[in-house]
Enzyme design. Structure first.
Site, short mmCIF file in Angstrom:
data_model
loop_
_atom_site.label_atom_id
_atom_site.label_comp_id
_atom_site.label_asym_id
_atom_site.label_seq_id
_atom_site.Cartn_x
_atom_site.Cartn_y
_atom_site.Cartn_z
N SER A 11 52.27 19.35 31.77
CA SER A 11 51.49 20.45 31.21
C SER A 11 51.77 21.83 31.78
CB SER A 11 50.00 20.16 31.33
OG SER A 11 49.59 19.35 30.27
N SER A 46 49.59 21.09 28.10
CA SER A 46 48.26 21.55 27.77
C SER A 46 47.94 22.95 28.29
CB SER A 46 47.22 20.58 28.33
OG SER A 46 47.26 20.58 29.75
N LYS A 63 43.88 28.68 34.20
CA LYS A 63 43.58 27.68 33.17
C LYS A 63 42.09 27.35 33.22
CE LYS A 63 45.44 23.16 31.65
NZ LYS A 63 46.44 22.11 31.98
N1 GLN Z 1 51.01 16.19 27.28
C1 GLN Z 1 50.61 15.18 28.23
C2 GLN Z 1 49.32 14.56 27.77
O1 GLN Z 1 48.94 14.81 26.69
C3 GLN Z 1 50.48 15.78 29.59
C4 GLN Z 1 49.26 16.58 29.75
C5 GLN Z 1 49.12 17.19 31.11
O2 GLN Z 1 50.08 17.27 31.88
N2 GLN Z 1 47.90 17.58 31.41
O3 GLN Z 1 48.68 13.83 28.46
#
Ligand code: GLN
Length: 490
Positions: free
Chosen positions: A180, A156, A81
């Protein structure tokens, strides 16, 4: 090695083949790069493909094999990532503010993978600074779900999920602050694991919310996820929150138990709610029956503070983000405005130009929650409710060894479907957020498909540091079912 041979191999099989010289790391790497260049234009998962670096790493691995050095991930292609620092490699967080950032160091988790012979194939797309659930918040482009190019891969860590689903690499790394890793794993039909908070060092992960962030793998099976977790885990002097726990040898060769006699699986009543797509609900209920068939005892449990989890998360995570992202100001780090201004304007214009709308929304929310006069009402209160949520898990794990639920209330949604409505996007993490607030490990594994052929994921959460047991419970399911072997046609 042709593409057909390559895509059939798991990470453990590649490492074994390279170690025993059935094939070389160089051959595997060429197959991975060829597949990346062939498939990526369709799914747009990579921000950078590391051709030269991958070839150099493969050469070093083959030399090490010849010299008899044992390596747990010998020649295994891995995607990273793009919020994970790799020295000399552009690391953007999918943000314009870090468009040209090249870190001078490699993070600990990545370094441990490279030391065990992993091959860095590329850096993958994400929602800007890991804020989102679809990769639509990337400042560069939206990644497409390999099962249906009109749909999101989740987020994400959407790029890292998509490259494993599309069989470009058998392994990738993501970060999970509120889901994420698990949510995109579910939407892409692969295995995604968030270890216990502190299991894997966060050094070299560009911080979003430091008390919630955890690095973890995407893989094609729980056994491969265990292997790479074992490689990354363990105390690191560069991250004071990394845990001083010995790494269990079982992680490196996870054996799926044939029976789960004596294992209690908890069904949290608050997670079986009307908002979940009935197709998802049915798939999870079928998986519960599979577990019953394996000899597990199914028990009812309650996590009574679940209804507050999304609200608590969006205070704690945004508060921490507002502080963590203060360093990106065009002076310490990041894009600097070209406008000729005074010092204060330099900061505000650089940030206004560099950050996208979701990141700005979170910084404003977090700054507000921390501001004097509101701190007690929001931040302090959220911390108190976080303790209650953590305690819910402590109580639930007195009655069971793992908690089962859907990973996401729906399968992959269409690109654009939720992007205009942040709240509906936030609700796609309703089942994953609590694990981060409570620091417990969670895994998503494929457990079915919608009538339209989209993958469905189930989540298992375990007790803090009870990782081997959790991964084995997941692996037992994968010996009986074939959902994790299904691949998109791409
Ligand atoms: N979707 C969640 C957010 O928008 C989690 C994101 C993540 O785990 N980095 O914060």
């Amino acid at each position: 090695m042709d593409s057909k041979q390559y895509v059939a191999l798991t990470a453990a099989q590649i490492a074994e083949g390279v170690r025993t010289k059935a094939f070389s790391a160089a051959e595997v790497t060429e197959a991975a790069l060829a597949r990346a260049h062939e498939v990526d234009p369709k799914i747009k998962a990579f921000i950078t493909i590391l051709d030269d670096r991958a070839r150099a790493a493969a050469k070093a691995v083959d030399a090490n094999v010849a010299a008899g050095k044992p390596m747990k991930l010998a020649g295994v292609p891995v995607a990273l990532k793009d919020n994970l620092c790799v020295d000399g490699t552009r690391t953007t967080c999918s943000s314009k503010i870090l468009n040209n950032y090249v870190p001078p160091y490699t993070g600990t988790a990545v370094q441990r993978i490279l030391d065990e012979g992993g091959i860095p194939i590329g850096k993958t797309n994400l929602d800007e600074f890991a804020m989102g659930s679809s990769t639509e918040n990337s400042a560069f482009f939206t990644t497409r779900n390999p099962w249906d190019l009109e749909r999101v891969p989740g987020g994400s860590s959407g790029g890292s999920a998509a490259v494993v689903a599309a069989r470009i690499v058998p392994l990738s790394l993501g970060s999970d602050t509120g889901g994420s890793i698990r949510q995109p794993a579910a939407l892409c039909g692969i295995t995604g694991y968030k270890p216990t908070y502190g299991r894997v060092s966060r050094y070299g992960l560009i911080a979003f919310a430091s008390s919630l962030d955890q690095i973890g793998p995407f893989a094609r099976s729980a056994a491969d996820a265990a292997l790479v977790t074992g490689v990354m885990a363990g105390k690191d002097p560069f991250d004071a929150t990394s845990a001083n726990k010995p790494v269990e040898a079982e992680l490196f060769d996870l054996k799926a138990p044939a029976r789960l006699t004596g294992i209690r699986i908890g069904i949290p009543r608050e997670y079986f709610i009307p908002g979940t797509d009935p197709v998802v609900d049915q798939a999870i209920r079928a998986a519960i029956e599979t577990y019953r068939g394996l000899g597990a005892e199914i028990v009812d449990v309650s996590l009574p503070n679940t209804e507050h989890a999304v609200a608590v998360y969006y205070i704690v995570a945004t508060a921490e983000a507002s502080s963590n992202l203060a360093r990106f100001d065009g002076v310490h780090y990041g894009h600097r405005t070209l406008e000729k201004t005074g010092l204060v304007d330099l900061y505000s214009k650089s940030r206004a130009e560099g950050f996208g709308p979701e990141v700005k929304r979170r910084i404003m929310l977090g700054t507000y929650a921390l501001s004097s006069g509101y701190y007690d009402a929001y931040y302090l209160k959220a911390q108190q409710v976080r303790s209650l949520i953590r305690n819910d898990f402590v109580e639930a794990f007195k009655k069971c060894d793992a908690i089962i639920s859907p990973t996401s209330p729906t399968a992959a949604f269409k690109i654009g479907e939720k992007s205009a409505d942040p709240l509906s996007m936030y609700l796609s993490d309703i089942f994953t957020i609590s694990a981060n607030l409570a620091a417990v490990p969670g895994i998503s594994i494929p457990c079915g498909q919608t009538p339209g052929g989209l993958p469905i994921g189930l989540q298992l959460m375990g007790e803090i540091f009870d990782e081997v047991r959790l991964l084995k419970i997941a692996a037992a399911y994968q010996t009986l079912t074939k959902f994790h072997e299904a691949a998109p046609a791409i």
